[in-house]
Design a protein around this motif. Sequence first.
Motif, PDB file in Angstrom:
ATOM      1  N   MET A   1      10.819  -4.969  -7.925  1.00  0.00           N
ATOM      2  CA  MET A   1      11.025  -5.928  -6.864  1.00  0.00           C
ATOM      3  C   MET A   1      11.368  -7.272  -7.505  1.00  0.00           C
ATOM      4  SD  MET A   1       8.543  -7.040  -3.697  1.00  0.00           S
ATOM      5  CE  MET A   1       7.208  -6.223  -4.392  1.00  0.00           C
ATOM      6  N   THR A   2      12.350  -7.960  -6.955  1.00  0.00           N
ATOM      7  CA  THR A   2      12.768  -9.237  -7.511  1.00  0.00           C
ATOM      8  C   THR A   2      11.876 -10.357  -6.994  1.00  0.00           C
ATOM      9  OG1 THR A   2      14.301  -9.670  -5.710  1.00  0.00           O
ATOM     10  CG2 THR A   2      15.149  -8.419  -7.600  1.00  0.00           C
ATOM     11  N   LYS A   3      11.952 -11.502  -7.681  1.00  0.00           N
ATOM     12  CA  LYS A   3      11.156 -12.661  -7.259  1.00  0.00           C
ATOM     13  C   LYS A   3      11.591 -13.148  -5.883  1.00  0.00           C
ATOM     14  CE  LYS A   3      10.166 -14.401 -11.857  1.00  0.00           C
ATOM     15  NZ  LYS A   3      10.359 -15.492 -12.799  1.00  0.00           N
ATOM     16  N   GLU A   4      12.908 -13.072  -5.604  1.00  0.00           N
ATOM     17  CA  GLU A   4      13.406 -13.538  -4.315  1.00  0.00           C
ATOM     18  C   GLU A   4      12.872 -12.673  -3.171  1.00  0.00           C
ATOM     19  OE1 GLU A   4      15.550 -12.836  -6.892  1.00  0.00           O
ATOM     20  OE2 GLU A   4      15.934 -14.876  -7.531  1.00  0.00           O
ATOM     21  N   LEU A   5      12.864 -11.363  -3.379  1.00  0.00           N
ATOM     22  CA  LEU A   5      12.333 -10.473  -2.347  1.00  0.00           C
ATOM     23  C   LEU A   5      10.837 -10.684  -2.158  1.00  0.00           C
ATOM     24  CD1 LEU A   5      12.811  -8.172  -0.348  1.00  0.00           C
ATOM     25  CD2 LEU A   5      12.345  -6.575  -2.202  1.00  0.00           C
ATOM     26  N   ASN A   6      10.128 -10.871  -3.252  1.00  0.00           N
ATOM     27  CA  ASN A   6       8.692 -11.135  -3.187  1.00  0.00           C
ATOM     28  C   ASN A   6       8.421 -12.422  -2.408  1.00  0.00           C
ATOM     29  OD1 ASN A   6       5.984 -11.156  -3.593  1.00  0.00           O
ATOM     30  ND2 ASN A   6       6.068 -11.206  -5.816  1.00  0.00           N
ATOM     31  N   THR A   7       9.191 -13.464  -2.675  1.00  0.00           N
ATOM     32  CA  THR A   7       9.027 -14.739  -1.964  1.00  0.00           C
ATOM     33  C   THR A   7       9.374 -14.583  -0.484  1.00  0.00           C
ATOM     34  OG1 THR A   7       9.641 -15.884  -3.998  1.00  0.00           O
ATOM     35  CG2 THR A   7       9.708 -17.169  -1.971  1.00  0.00           C
ATOM     36  N   GLU A  65       4.421  -2.608  -8.516  1.00  0.00           N
ATOM     37  CA  GLU A  65       4.627  -3.936  -7.917  1.00  0.00           C
ATOM     38  C   GLU A  65       4.294  -3.937  -6.429  1.00  0.00           C
ATOM     39  OE1 GLU A  65       8.703  -4.193  -8.906  1.00  0.00           O
ATOM     40  OE2 GLU A  65       8.341  -5.238 -10.787  1.00  0.00           O
ATOM     41  N   TRP A  66       4.656  -2.857  -5.736  1.00  0.00           N
ATOM     42  CA  TRP A  66       4.351  -2.771  -4.309  1.00  0.00           C
ATOM     43  C   TRP A  66       2.853  -2.574  -4.097  1.00  0.00           C
ATOM     44  CZ3 TRP A  66       7.456  -4.065  -0.446  1.00  0.00           C
ATOM     45  CH2 TRP A  66       8.823  -4.110  -0.674  1.00  0.00           C
ATOM     46  N   GLN A  67       2.206  -1.831  -4.967  1.00  0.00           N
ATOM     47  CA  GLN A  67       0.773  -1.585  -4.815  1.00  0.00           C
ATOM     48  C   GLN A  67      -0.043  -2.848  -5.055  1.00  0.00           C
ATOM     49  OE1 GLN A  67      -0.113   1.798  -7.240  1.00  0.00           O
ATOM     50  NE2 GLN A  67       0.960   3.204  -5.884  1.00  0.00           N
ATOM     51  N   VAL A  68       0.517  -3.792  -5.827  1.00  0.00           N
ATOM     52  CA  VAL A  68      -0.169  -5.077  -6.006  1.00  0.00           C
ATOM     53  C   VAL A  68      -0.117  -5.872  -4.702  1.00  0.00           C
ATOM     54  CG1 VAL A  68      -0.019  -7.300  -7.191  1.00  0.00           C
ATOM     55  CG2 VAL A  68       0.200  -5.180  -8.487  1.00  0.00           C
ATOM     56  N   MET A  69       1.045  -5.863  -4.043  1.00  0.00           N
ATOM     57  CA  MET A  69       1.178  -6.614  -2.789  1.00  0.00           C
ATOM     58  C   MET A  69       0.445  -5.942  -1.632  1.00  0.00           C
ATOM     59  SD  MET A  69       5.048  -8.070  -2.656  1.00  0.00           S
ATOM     60  CE  MET A  69       4.761  -8.968  -1.151  1.00  0.00           C
ATOM     61  N   PHE A  70       0.476  -4.607  -1.596  1.00  0.00           N
ATOM     62  CA  PHE A  70      -0.142  -3.851  -0.519  1.00  0.00           C
ATOM     63  C   PHE A  70      -1.105  -2.828  -1.134  1.00  0.00           C
ATOM     64  CE2 PHE A  70       4.112  -5.119   0.792  1.00  0.00           C
ATOM     65  CZ  PHE A  70       3.844  -5.800   1.962  1.00  0.00           C
ATOM     66  N   PRO A  71      -2.380  -3.196  -1.305  1.00  0.00           N
ATOM     67  CA  PRO A  71      -3.315  -2.286  -1.964  1.00  0.00           C
ATOM     68  C   PRO A  71      -3.508  -0.962  -1.233  1.00  0.00           C
ATOM     69  CG  PRO A  71      -4.294  -4.456  -1.660  1.00  0.00           C
ATOM     70  CD  PRO A  71      -2.973  -4.459  -0.965  1.00  0.00           C
ATOM     71  N   TYR A  72      -3.430  -0.979   0.105  1.00  0.00           N
ATOM     72  CA  TYR A  72      -3.562   0.272   0.855  1.00  0.00           C
ATOM     73  C   TYR A  72      -2.219   0.597   1.486  1.00  0.00           C
ATOM     74  CZ  TYR A  72      -4.573   3.635   4.461  1.00  0.00           C
ATOM     75  OH  TYR A  72      -4.538   4.735   5.253  1.00  0.00           O
ATOM     76  N   LEU A  73      -1.721   1.769   1.201  1.00  0.00           N
ATOM     77  CA  LEU A  73      -0.480   2.238   1.813  1.00  0.00           C
ATOM     78  C   LEU A  73      -0.759   3.565   2.513  1.00  0.00           C
ATOM     79  CD1 LEU A  73       1.893   1.473  -1.156  1.00  0.00           C
ATOM     80  CD2 LEU A  73       1.737   0.238   0.999  1.00  0.00           C
ATOM     81  N   PRO A  74      -0.462   3.646   3.812  1.00  0.00           N
ATOM     82  CA  PRO A  74      -0.751   4.883   4.548  1.00  0.00           C
ATOM     83  C   PRO A  74       0.226   5.995   4.176  1.00  0.00           C
ATOM     84  CG  PRO A  74       0.410   3.359   5.947  1.00  0.00           C
ATOM     85  CD  PRO A  74       0.143   2.629   4.658  1.00  0.00           C
TER      86      PRO A  74
END
Length: 172
Positions: A1-7, A65-74
């Motif tokens: 994931m890029t910094k721009e998408l994260n922001t 990277e996604w798991q850092v932003m969203f710790p729980y994913l259904p």
Amino acid sequence: MTKELNTLLTALYVLVNDHVVPPRTGRGRRPLLSDSELITLAVAQVLLRYPSERRWIRHIRSSAEWQVMFPYLPQQSGYHKRLKNVHPLLCTAILVLAACCPSWFDDVWIADATPVPCGMSRETVKRSDLAGWANYGYCAAHSRFYWGLKLYLVCTGDGMPIMWCLANPKLG
């Protein structure tokens, strides 16, 4: 994931959490994935062009990277059920985002229409569930008649959609 998408996703989460999703009240367990996070995930799915929910869930579960932003994913079925339940909030989020754009208050709006053919044969016309809505219309751009609907779109000068409608092509 890029910094721009994260922001972008962080700013979207804050906007949705502050202006769209009502605060939770009452008793009961809080969901592991909040409605604001779910809407943010749905927008990210569209931005990254994942039409399949199954592939999208597989993609974000495989990325650290996604798991850092969203710790729980259904799982995919839970994600789909939750998305169906927050449909009114998604519509509100789209409206809030559109109202944030400067062109939303522009005085010049442009309207256009395009045909949406729904069937080519007479048998399709007879058996279709769209029989009450669809009708025959003429498309001047293709110089032919079609059976279906007409998509009307109203947008601002810079191309931001304001409203749309599917209608009978005979309305004109």
